[in-house]
Scaffold this motif. Sequence first.
Motif, PDB file in Angstrom:
ATOM      1  N   TYR A  65       0.820  -1.212   0.000  1.00 39.67           N
ATOM      2  CA  TYR A  65       0.000   0.000   0.000  1.00 39.67           C
ATOM      3  C   TYR A  65       0.856   1.265   0.000  1.00 39.67           C
ATOM      4  N   ARG A  66       2.074   1.189   0.539  1.00 44.70           N
ATOM      5  CA  ARG A  66       2.955   2.353   0.526  1.00 44.70           C
ATOM      6  C   ARG A  66       3.452   2.651  -0.892  1.00 44.70           C
ATOM      7  N   TYR A  67       3.626   1.611  -1.697  1.00 45.91           N
ATOM      8  CA  TYR A  67       4.028   1.803  -3.090  1.00 45.91           C
ATOM      9  C   TYR A  67       2.841   2.259  -3.932  1.00 45.91           C
ATOM     10  N   HIS A  68       1.667   1.840  -3.584  1.00 45.29           N
ATOM     11  CA  HIS A  68       0.464   2.264  -4.298  1.00 45.29           C
ATOM     12  C   HIS A  68       0.161   3.727  -4.034  1.00 45.29           C
ATOM     13  N   SER A  69       0.356   4.165  -2.811  1.00 47.23           N
ATOM     14  CA  SER A  69       0.039   5.548  -2.441  1.00 47.23           C
ATOM     15  C   SER A  69       1.080   6.541  -2.931  1.00 47.23           C
ATOM     16  N   GLY A  70       2.269   6.078  -3.304  1.00 47.39           N
ATOM     17  CA  GLY A  70       3.344   6.970  -3.710  1.00 47.39           C
ATOM     18  C   GLY A  70       4.302   7.303  -2.587  1.00 47.39           C
ATOM     19  N   GLU A  71       4.036   6.803  -1.384  1.00 46.72           N
ATOM     20  CA  GLU A  71       4.956   7.025  -0.275  1.00 46.72           C
ATOM     21  C   GLU A  71       6.321   6.436  -0.587  1.00 46.72           C
ATOM     22  N   LYS A  72       6.339   5.283  -1.278  1.00 43.53           N
ATOM     23  CA  LYS A  72       7.563   4.663  -1.747  1.00 43.53           C
ATOM     24  C   LYS A  72       7.416   4.345  -3.231  1.00 43.53           C
ATOM     25  N   LYS A  73       8.566   4.164  -3.889  1.00 44.61           N
ATOM     26  CA  LYS A  73       8.554   3.746  -5.294  1.00 44.61           C
ATOM     27  C   LYS A  73       9.495   2.571  -5.475  1.00 44.61           C
ATOM     28  N   ALA A  74       9.061   1.607  -6.235  1.00 42.97           N
ATOM     29  CA  ALA A  74       9.890   0.430  -6.489  1.00 42.97           C
ATOM     30  C   ALA A  74      11.199   0.852  -7.131  1.00 42.97           C
ATOM     31  N   PRO A  75      12.337   0.485  -6.542  1.00 44.54           N
ATOM     32  CA  PRO A  75      13.635   0.915  -7.091  1.00 44.54           C
ATOM     33  C   PRO A  75      14.031   0.200  -8.372  1.00 44.54           C
ATOM     34  N   VAL A  76      13.330  -0.874  -8.722  1.00 46.52           N
ATOM     35  CA  VAL A  76      13.615  -1.616  -9.942  1.00 46.52           C
ATOM     36  C   VAL A  76      12.286  -2.001 -10.574  1.00 46.52           C
TER      37      VAL A  76
END
Length: 590
Positions: A65-76
């Motif tokens: 959910y943190r990657y979905h919200s934009g709080e984090k972004k997948a580095p690869v």
Amino acid sequence: MHIAVEGCSHGELDTIYNVIQRLEQMHGFKVDLLLCCGDFQSVRNEQDLKCMACPIKYMSMHDFYRYHSGEKKAPVLTIFIGGNHEASNYLQELPYGGWVAPNIYYMGYAGVVRYGGLRIGGLSGIYKGPDYLKGHYEKTPYSDDSIRSVYHVRNLEVFRLKQLSGDHDVFMSHDWPRGIYHHGPKERLMRLKKHFRSEIENNTLGSRAAEEVLKKLRPKYWFSGHLHVRFPAVLQHKVGLQQQCGRAASILSAVVPEDENTQSIKVTKFLALDKCLPRRDFLQVIEVPSTEPLELSYDAEWLTILRLTNHLLSVSDKTVYMPGPGSSERYQFTPSQEEIAETVQKMEGNMRIPLSFSPTAESYQEARGKPRMDLVQMPRPSVNPQSTLLCERLGIDDPLSLLLGNKQRTLASPRVSQVMSPTINESELNITMETSKLSTNPDEVELSDDENPDIIMEMKFTPDSPSNPEYVLSPIRREGTATADSPQPYTSSPLHNKESRPGLVLSNPKIGESSEMAKISACDSSSTTSSLSESECSPRRSPQAKRLNEEKEGAQMEAGSSSTSSSGSSKIKKLKRRNQAMYSSTEEEI
């Protein structure tokens, strides 16, 4: 180009990305692509979590959910297929693939994409005979049955994959192709997973559908997860002249019969990986040549097949057969160059997958506290604009839109007759007949399963960051290599004294040859170099795989009861819980 392959993610994205970054720092290479073989758990919020087929006590938000919200972004760049523990309502929005978060791409029910000159295919879900011939009829709110059937493989996707031609570099499936265990260290597998023995001996373990795709496509690499064990195998395919050269060779073969001198050998390197837990073999890095820019693109032939077979799409729970020889309609959909050119024209000549992610639901807010899952309701179905755009361009149907009644059926298909012929694909008939007399692939592998009860998982925590485990990196000794002529088992470092186990161990990858695999081992390391005997390294006892979704039909219940009677006498051990909330230091018995 370096590709990291992961087995069952189970929502542990932070751990997976951290391990990849540590490998990059240690060995001086850059991972360009991450492939995940199912159970990805793209859970955005509490409602998505309610749509995942697992007991409430194992429902956890994890990291996505943190990657979905934009709080984090997948580095690869991350590409994944679906498994049997997924937020199925979200994945249903993207039947032909799409972005579930920035830099994280889902391949759909089945799909083929291109990246850096590689052709990458995937088949989501697991095989279950009674649902194989049905359409995609499920929608939220799911029933107790449909929450499981929604991730079962359908004959439509397998039929479409079998229309593909040309070479294939990488293919992913969640469950294993049936019979692949005969081409690797089978005895070692049965020692590690004792409850697999009867199905291996009867050749019923794994997916019959994936087996057909494997034999048809013959990719260079095939990766799987699901069974929570690392298993390498090498499969040789004999390729005849007609298969190599196409239709032109069929005329020649009619005059000159094929023999061993006119056949060549193609090799598929298979690797199954474990789930993301400490000291488990859950990640592998391979190096392959890259011939094109590292851009994610559609495969023109695959899009053409979607367009040509759109009329075969069903959203009914009734049995649907794919067309076969003798039918009054077209049954071979390997597209011609003219049909592929028409597809490229519909895409306006741009085959790059657009970066068009847009959220269709809100992300989980930690401020709301831990969700009470017994009070959460399933969400209403939602159509994703990514699917709408692709369907409009190709003139195909979104199954979810059809279920919701949002649009009329599109019959963009080159069929001769509008009436389905009773002539069916012979392979489907065999599948239908066999499902009534065999116990197929285990429908559910529990989130908490542990087939090595003697190995107590431990985590070391750094003093500065008590919430993050310290991963200890150490080279792993590999005894033997797998070749096309004589596949040998890959062995990890020996088990040592439990008290000296330092935590997750990353291997020293060997980079250089394109076929060389850089291994991440979940076994133990120690300063000592002594090794134990093979019997000492194997677990003393393994729990049986649980069937959460029992068959309701008479013949299957009979098969299931016979399996239960033969194994019910052994007592199931209480195991340490492996899917911790976030690797909590206090382990909970289940």
